[in-house]
Design an enzyme around this catalytic site. Sequence first.
Site: not given
Ligand code: GAL
Length: 404
Positions: A155, A225
């Site tokens: 990520d 998301d």
């Molecule tokens: C975001 C990601 C999510 C999840 C989250 C966890 O950046 O898009 O799917 O992984 O972080 O903090």
Amino acid sequence: MRTFTCALLLMFPAGWAQTPHRTLAIQPPGTPILAATPPMGWSTWNHYAHNISDKLIREQADAMVASGMRDAGYVYVHIDGGWEGQRDANGMLHPLPTFPDMKALGDYIHSKGLKFGLYSGPGPVTCAGAEASYGHEEQDARMFASWGVDYLKYDLCSYRMIMQIESGGDVTKAESMMRAAYEKMHQAILKTGRPMVFSMCQYGLGEVWEWGPQVGGNMWRTSNDINDTYERMMSIADRQAELSRFAGPGHWNDPDFLEVGNSGMTFDEQKSHFSLWALMAAPLMAGNDLTNMSEQTKSILLNRDVIAVDQDPLGKAGDRVWQQGALEVWARPLSGGAVAVGLFNQLTSATHITLNLADAGIHSNAEAEDLWTHSKVSIQHGSYTAVVPGHGVVMLRLQPKTPL
Ligand code: GAL
């Protein structure tokens, strides 16, 4: 906790990416294609955010088997953010005390006939401010491999800050830094010799679908998301329309984890969600509590006909082929000349939608089956009109027959 997510988009101009080529370099030569069909499994994030532990993962893995999810194809048990503790003096990253022994947890998951997924990122910290892999890529990849990890979601999060600062606002430089950061972990994984599905999470920045496979991506998020609302789910699908040509065996567009079985969408909305993901050839990563599923939830997640569309061996993703206001038709070519179609009604009340077979690439008569009612449907003269519930779907599998 979700407020921590890196939701902002850095805008890159279109056309900056190089010509895509479809390398599947994450694997040693001669091994079967990793993620030949879209990965299926379950992830912690949508339902549990950071409230996770070794105990929870074991319970969910058990439920994955007992509920029939594993046998329907869901095999990856993915721990998203919330497992990471601190690095020690040697740079070794330790899990939080809620995960006392990751190797033992990996062994447990494997003993159930399941696979182990984990989460990190190219920045110094994750979106939640926990340790990520910046400067420790090889060390972390080796550790993940020693734990038996089979799937890594990576990520972008805080690496965007580094991109912004070091590029001095030069978009081309920023994007090449981003590619290099993913390639670095790709190479680190390759060096371990352990195949891992490499799941790129950078919210679709810089048209990642054009270069994801070049940096080893087996899947890449196409958007920001998801959340548990019909509006957000549909807007992600709309954003992914016209990206079907970038997906194929080993490299998939990823519209994010499923919200099926959570509380924000109606039964019809959840069926629309699952149908769209199958038509898009999306990874099917459940995001609900598998220990407590209603019959309705099971009837969606365990619908083998819709799963078969998602997992079709031809590996061609579907796309939107018709749209009129709030009404849409999506179609996906399947092996054996069949075609899956979904008629989607974004209005709040039921309405008629007419499918013209030609829009789905069929220029003959066809036999059809409704994949939600599991009944045969009669199609005459090249078109079919269905009553589609508000926010709902009618999904068909069409087998072309005699000429019109
Ligand atoms: C975001 C990601 C999510 C999840 C989250 C966890 O950046 O898009 O799917 O992984 O972080 O903090």
